[in-house]
Design an enzyme around this catalytic site. Structure first.
Site, mmCIF file in Angstrom:
data_model
loop_
_atom_site.group_PDB
_atom_site.id
_atom_site.type_symbol
_atom_site.label_atom_id
_atom_site.label_comp_id
_atom_site.label_asym_id
_atom_site.label_seq_id
_atom_site.Cartn_x
_atom_site.Cartn_y
_atom_site.Cartn_z
ATOM 1 N N SER A 199 0.783 -1.240 0.000
ATOM 2 C CA SER A 199 0.000 0.000 0.000
ATOM 3 C C SER A 199 0.810 1.283 0.000
ATOM 4 O O SER A 199 0.388 2.281 -0.582
ATOM 5 C CB SER A 199 -0.970 0.006 1.180
ATOM 6 O OG SER A 199 -0.285 -0.144 2.407
ATOM 7 N N ASP A 210 -3.075 6.489 11.198
ATOM 8 C CA ASP A 210 -3.145 5.033 11.347
ATOM 9 C C ASP A 210 -1.797 4.409 11.715
ATOM 10 O O ASP A 210 -1.710 3.199 11.944
ATOM 11 C CB ASP A 210 -3.688 4.376 10.070
ATOM 12 C CG ASP A 210 -2.818 4.611 8.837
ATOM 13 O OD1 ASP A 210 -1.693 5.142 8.962
ATOM 14 O OD2 ASP A 210 -3.261 4.255 7.728
ATOM 15 N N HIS A 245 0.548 4.199 7.189
ATOM 16 C CA HIS A 245 0.748 4.748 5.849
ATOM 17 C C HIS A 245 1.402 6.122 5.885
ATOM 18 O O HIS A 245 1.144 6.922 6.778
ATOM 19 C CB HIS A 245 -0.599 4.833 5.122
ATOM 20 C CG HIS A 245 -1.226 3.497 4.892
ATOM 21 N ND1 HIS A 245 -2.373 3.095 5.539
ATOM 22 C CD2 HIS A 245 -0.844 2.466 4.100
ATOM 23 C CE1 HIS A 245 -2.682 1.874 5.148
ATOM 24 N NE2 HIS A 245 -1.769 1.469 4.272
#
Length: 258
Positions: free
Chosen positions: A24, A231, A234
């Protein structure tokens, strides 16, 4: 008859091609925010649409779409590749714009990253690996003017939850390097991997494995210290801009002759 993905109008000169792969943080979650959908009573994620100037489009930078066609590159680069999650800003456009200042050729980006994937899912024979190789081959198919210059790899967070996965990371990554070079018939293909900046319990073990890989033409750029989103997993948009520039500096310093 299948339409060619190498339209001569899009790459009139030799194109320098870069494969972007991993999970990601390579696909990009910069600017992806959560909002609550009152109608469906659920939280949804979407990109805020903010494109920093360092990530702006340029007529000489292209991306290979999921349909294997060249188009002008723009954020989010992985929107039609990493389709199960909302994609935002990653390092690819910042990288390309920094490289373009020193490279007088069109650039071709081949996005392949998929969020939440472990290194074992990128083993030869697995769908993700085979798709990456297929896309890389298509990028130079019937076009002897273009050349794959490097693979940019940012992955490993999904291998930090288990000690077994973390301990096996180095061998699995070394196998990936060997396999992709063999399958693309590029035995010296430059590979720039990113040492992860986030993860679970065994993050440091994976980072140690990434930094310990000692193979010719394999570089490691360290993302640790770059700003993370709330979070704690990321990279922010600003951090992705920085990472792209770090990757460009590594490529230009070590693999691009002056």
């Amino acid at each position: 008859m299948e339409e060619s993905n190498t339209d001569p109008n899009l790459n009139p000169r030799k194109m320098h091609i870069f494969i972007l792969s991993g999970q990601s943080n390579m696909a990009g979650r910069g600017g992806v925010i959560k909002t609550y959908d009152d109608h469906h009573h659920r939280t949804i994620q979407h990109w805020d649409g903010v494109v920093p100037p360092e990530c702006s489009s340029d007529p000489s930078t292209y991306r290979l779409s999921a349909a294997l066609r060249w188009e002008q590159a723009h954020e989010p680069l992985h929107a039609d590749i990493d389709t199960k999650k909302a994609c935002g800003v990653g390092p690819g456009m910042s990288f390309a714009n920094a490289v373009r200042r020193r490279v007088d050729s069109p650039l071709g980006l081949v996005p392949c990253a998929v969020g939440g994937t472990a290194i074992k899912e990128w083993a030869r024979g697995e769908e993700l690996y085979e798709n990456m190789v297929k896309r890389a081959k298509e990028s130079v198919k019937e076009d002897d003017k273009s050349e794959i210059k490097a693979l940019l790899w940012y992955q490993g967070e999904s291998d930090t939850s288990s000690e077994e996965d973390a301990e096996g990371y180095k061998v699995n990554m070394e196998n990936l390097i060997q396999n992709v070079r063999q399958d693309l018939n590029l035995p010296s293909l430059p590979i720039i991997q990113v040492a992860i900046a986030s993860g679970s319990e065994y993050m440091e073990k994976v980072r140690e494995a990434q930094k310990a890989i000692d193979i010719s033409n394999v570089m490691c750029v360290d993302a640790k210290g770059l700003q993370l989103k709330e979070d704690n997993l990321h990279l922010t948009t600003e951090a992705q801009v920085q990472l792209g520039q770090m990757l460009a500096e590594a490529y230009l310093t070590h693999f691009h002759p002056c």
